[in-house]
Write an enzyme that holds these catalytic residues in place. Structure first.
Site, PDB file in Angstrom:
ATOM      1  N   SER A  64      33.023  33.007  33.642  1.00 25.73           N
ATOM      2  CA  SER A  64      31.680  32.452  33.783  1.00 25.73           C
ATOM      3  C   SER A  64      31.553  31.092  33.109  1.00 25.73           C
ATOM      4  O   SER A  64      32.322  30.741  32.209  1.00 25.73           O
ATOM      5  CB  SER A  64      30.654  33.399  33.163  1.00 25.73           C
ATOM      6  OG  SER A  64      30.778  34.674  33.716  1.00 25.73           O
TER       7      SER A  64
HETATM    8  N1  SAM Z   1      32.813  38.075  31.605  1.00 25.89           N
HETATM    9  C1  SAM Z   1      33.852  37.486  32.366  1.00 25.89           C
HETATM   10  C2  SAM Z   1      34.567  36.399  31.626  1.00 25.89           C
HETATM   11  O1  SAM Z   1      34.152  36.038  30.552  1.00 25.89           O
HETATM   12  O2  SAM Z   1      35.581  35.942  32.149  1.00 25.89           O
HETATM   13  C3  SAM Z   1      33.402  36.942  33.677  1.00 25.89           C
HETATM   14  C4  SAM Z   1      33.239  37.984  34.625  1.00 25.89           C
HETATM   15  S1  SAM Z   1      33.187  37.599  36.287  1.00 25.89           S
HETATM   16  C5  SAM Z   1      31.854  36.526  36.462  1.00 25.89           C
HETATM   17  C6  SAM Z   1      32.589  39.170  36.841  1.00 25.89           C
HETATM   18  C7  SAM Z   1      33.597  40.270  36.796  1.00 25.89           C
HETATM   19  O3  SAM Z   1      32.919  41.463  37.120  1.00 25.89           O
HETATM   20  C8  SAM Z   1      34.717  40.111  37.797  1.00 25.89           C
HETATM   21  O4  SAM Z   1      35.936  40.105  37.137  1.00 25.89           O
HETATM   22  C9  SAM Z   1      34.564  41.337  38.694  1.00 25.89           C
HETATM   23  O5  SAM Z   1      35.799  41.855  39.136  1.00 25.89           O
HETATM   24  C10 SAM Z   1      33.842  42.303  37.769  1.00 25.89           C
HETATM   25  N2  SAM Z   1      33.123  43.400  38.411  1.00 25.89           N
HETATM   26  C11 SAM Z   1      32.356  43.378  39.527  1.00 25.89           C
HETATM   27  N3  SAM Z   1      31.849  44.589  39.769  1.00 25.89           N
HETATM   28  C12 SAM Z   1      32.309  45.404  38.764  1.00 25.89           C
HETATM   29  C13 SAM Z   1      32.129  46.764  38.442  1.00 25.89           C
HETATM   30  N4  SAM Z   1      31.383  47.565  39.196  1.00 25.89           N
HETATM   31  N5  SAM Z   1      32.741  47.230  37.367  1.00 25.89           N
HETATM   32  C14 SAM Z   1      33.509  46.451  36.569  1.00 25.89           C
HETATM   33  N6  SAM Z   1      33.714  45.153  36.842  1.00 25.89           N
HETATM   34  C15 SAM Z   1      33.112  44.631  37.908  1.00 25.89           C
END
Ligand code: SAM
Length: 661
Positions: free
Chosen positions: A62
């Site tokens: 993000s």
């Molecule tokens: N917090 C992260 C970072 O600092 O790099 C950024 C996260 S990214 C914007 C969102 C993440 O949420 C992705 O890696 C995606 O695979 C994950 N995601 C989406 N749906 C999810 C779920 N139901 N459970 C766990 N992870 C999920």
């Protein structure tokens, strides 16, 4: 201090503190985490940029500001137990781990969960537990949590997560009814059954996929694969093909444009001949068949005025006889495609059946501080020499910085120079007060001077605030362009109809692109918000060929080879369509399913005046939803660079007039 620590300090100052984020605990935690360790190695140099970056599994780390904003919204205390859904790179988890006792984080992609676990361990974060699984179900074994943060956008707040909040616990989550944009919500569990919801503003996240999130696209893949028609095939059926710009039949496009008052035409680079030539071809038909009478382009007002004067036979003020379009990147307007169009416009106006309503050519941009000051002064000299004297003194405040106005911004920011804001604004007010008196003599000349005075005021603010936050100067510039267009429409009267030529990144609705996550808007968005369907937005794209661009800001123009497009991009899809050039209607698609299937975000390429093929993915691609960004997309599979005009001083042969004075 090392390079990254420096960058981290600047990131905290300009991206966070300058935007009003003042939670010192959170800012200290951000200062302690090496973001460069969480991005792919080939993107390390962009680690502290004000944007999300791609990581494995087509996900993102993000934007730093959003991570800090969400963390602050959790109102953490040192003893808290926190759950994060969407580990991604592990960056946000590390920041949480700096602030609280225990962090639990869940990721649905195994590769990301495994990498983040390893990475966090090697960086010494022993209070983070990473689980591979569906985070919408929470982590019941470790509930209740004092705070839950969800780093992906879902259709609703998952009930399971609410239930896993401790009393007083806070849940921060992006929620939206489409995959593209969400509202950031804070849900506070006030008591066992009582939750308070607060809206923290608009955000853009990758989708939350899971039992209480959106459906898994991959799970639908077999169905898609089984579909008889591939997406490029559907696009072939849903588009109008053409062999050449000269011979393309635009009747259907004109019908789709209908009685729109504004037609915005983009470009995927600032140096591709086909984009100029096709826009000129469409503009000619809009002028001849639909009475469009304004061309407004991404150029400075005084430069565009020279074309305006030329095509309308208005004598040029001899005091202002300097070469227009000399500022970098001069090839953007001083090229043969624009020159040909200029001659056509003059010929059209000279022979027009409505001489009282000629087509005008205007510049919307604000980089002409010096030339605009000169124009206002020269105007005042001729109508009111006493006021011109006062104006000279007021504008004098900016004179030391004419060659490099960004220095003015730096000097004001570091308090080494006083701001010129007041003198510039008073000057504008003085001019506006005399509108009636001055414009009686010549309304058109007054309008020109007024726009230049407004430009000076907006440019002063632009340069003064360009170091505060990355998006603020971008937004000011696009707001200026929108306001200038509005002023032109008002000046030309209720029947005015405008064609706008700018880069795709200005005219495609910013809300449908990654720009909006950075808080950036653009003229396309502002126009859509005001005019709705009375504005028709056309994007342009290409796969390969050549382009005129520089390697760095201020550098020489080079003819560069455009790389074939990225495999995950819209451009690649278009390239796979079995025809070279086509018009793809998106607002009124010829095939409804085309629009539907193109909605999910993909990469899109933007080449500006600089093109760096060696770092193309990081420097030139961003995520967007094409059908939401544009009403129509025009494709040229192979394109060629514009031919710049020779800027040799003229020796009696004015064939490049009005450029070569
Ligand atoms: N917090 C992260 C970072 O600092 O790099 C950024 C996260 S990214 C914007 C969102 C993440 O949420 C992705 O890696 C995606 O695979 C994950 N995601 C989406 N749906 C999810 C779920 N139901 N459970 C766990 N992870 C999920």
């Amino acid at each position: 201090m090392g390079k990254f620590e420096d960058l981290r300090k600047q990131m905290i100052e300009y991206q966070m503190a300058a935007r009003g984020l003042d939670d010192s605990l959170v800012l200290n935690a951000v200062a302690a985490v090496p973001r460069e360790a969480f991005v792919p190695t080939d993107l390390v140099e962009f680690a502290y940029q004000d944007s999300p970056l791609p990581i494995a599994a087509s996900q993102t780390i993000s934007q730093p500001y959003i991570v800090a904003l969400m963390t602050a919204a959790l109102q953490l205390k040192p003893g808290d137990r926190v759950l994060e859904v969407g580990t991604g790179s592990g960056y946000a988890a590390a920041i949480l781990a700096e602030l609280v006792a225990e962090v639990y984080t869940i990721e649905r992609h195994k590769i990301l969960a495994d990498t983040a676990r390893e990475r966090l361990k090697s960086l010494g974060y022993n209070n983070v537990n990473v689980l591979y699984g569906d985070g919408t179900l929470g982590w019941p074994e470790h509930a209740p949590f004092d705070a839950i943060i969800v780093a992906a956008g879902g259709p609703a707040v998952p009930a399971t997560l609410k239930e896993q909040l401790a009393p007083g616990g806070r849940l921060v989550i992006p929620v939206g009814t489409t995959l593209q944009t969400q509202k950031l919500l804070r849900v506070v569990r006030v008591s066992v059954d009582d939750y308070r919801h607060e809206d923290l503003g608009d955000v853009r996240f990758v989708p939350l996929i899971g039992a209480a999130g959106w459906e898994d696209e991959a799970a639908q893949m077999p169905a898609v694969k089984k579909a008889a028609v591939s997406l490029p095939e559907l696009m072939y059926q849903g588009s109008e093909h053409f062999a050449s710009i000269d011979r393309v039949n635009l009747d259907n496009l004109l019908a789709r444009i209908g009685d729109a008052r504004l037609v915005l035409m983009g470009e995927a680079s600032h140096g591709t001949a086909e984009f100029y030539e096709m826009r000129a071809r469409i503009a000619r038909e809009l002028i001849e068949k639909k009475g469009f009478n304004v061309i407004a382009v991404e150029a400075d007002w005084p430069d565009a005025s020279r074309i305006n004067h030329y095509i309308r036979n208005i004598a040029i003020d001899p005091l202002l006889e300097r070469q227009p379009f000399t500022r970098f990147p001069s090839w953007m307007w001083a090229n043969h495609s624009v020159l040909d169009f200029t001659h056509w416009l003059k010929n059209f106006n000279d022979n027009s059946a409505a001489p009282g309503n000629p087509v005008g050519f205007y510049g919307l941009d604000l980089y002409s501080l010096g030339a605009s000051i000169e124009t206002v002064l020269s105007y005042l000299e001729s109508v009111d020499p006493a006021t011109a004297e006062v104006a000279r003194i007021r504008y004098g405040c900016l004179t030391p910085w004419m060659d490099d106005p960004s220095l003015y911004g730096q000097m004001v920011l570091t308090r080494q120079y006083k701001t010129c804001e007041q003198s510039i604004l008073i000057m504008l007010q003085d001019l506006l007060k005399k509108r009636l008196e001055y414009s009686q003599a010549d309304g058109e000349r007054f309008f020109d001077a007024e726009q230049n005075a407004k430009l000076v005021a907006n440019a002063e603010r632009y340069y003064r605030t360009m170091y505060y936050a990355e998006n603020s100067s971008w937004n000011q510039r696009d707001q200026h362009m929108f306001d200038t267009l509005e002023a032109i429409l008002e000046f030309k009267g209720a029947d005015a109809k405008a064609i706008v030529w700018e880069h795709n990144s200005h005219i495609g609705d910013a809300r449908a692109t990654q720009m909006s996550a950075r808080g950036e808007l653009n003229i396309g968005q502002l126009i859509r918000q005001k005019y709705g369907n009375a504005a028709y937005l056309i994007g342009f794209g290409t796969d390969h060929g050549t382009v005129a661009a520089a390697s760095e800001w201020g550098g020489a123009m080079e003819v560069k080879r455009v790389q074939p497009s990225h495999i995950d991009s819209y451009e690649r899809l278009c390239h796979e369509v079995e025809t070279d050039n086509f018009l793809l209607p998106l607002r009124q698609p010829l095939q409804q399913s085309v629009r539907q299937r193109l909605l999910a975000e993909r990469l899109e390429r933007a080449i500006g005046v600089i093109y760096r093929p060696e770092s193309e993915l990081q420097s030139h691609y961003f995520y967007a939803s094409l059908p939401q960004q544009f009403d129509e997309y025009i494709w040229f599979d192979e394109t060629r660079a514009v031919t710049p005009l020779s800027r040799e001083p003229l020796k009696g042969m004015p064939e490049t007039f009005p450029f070569g004075v």
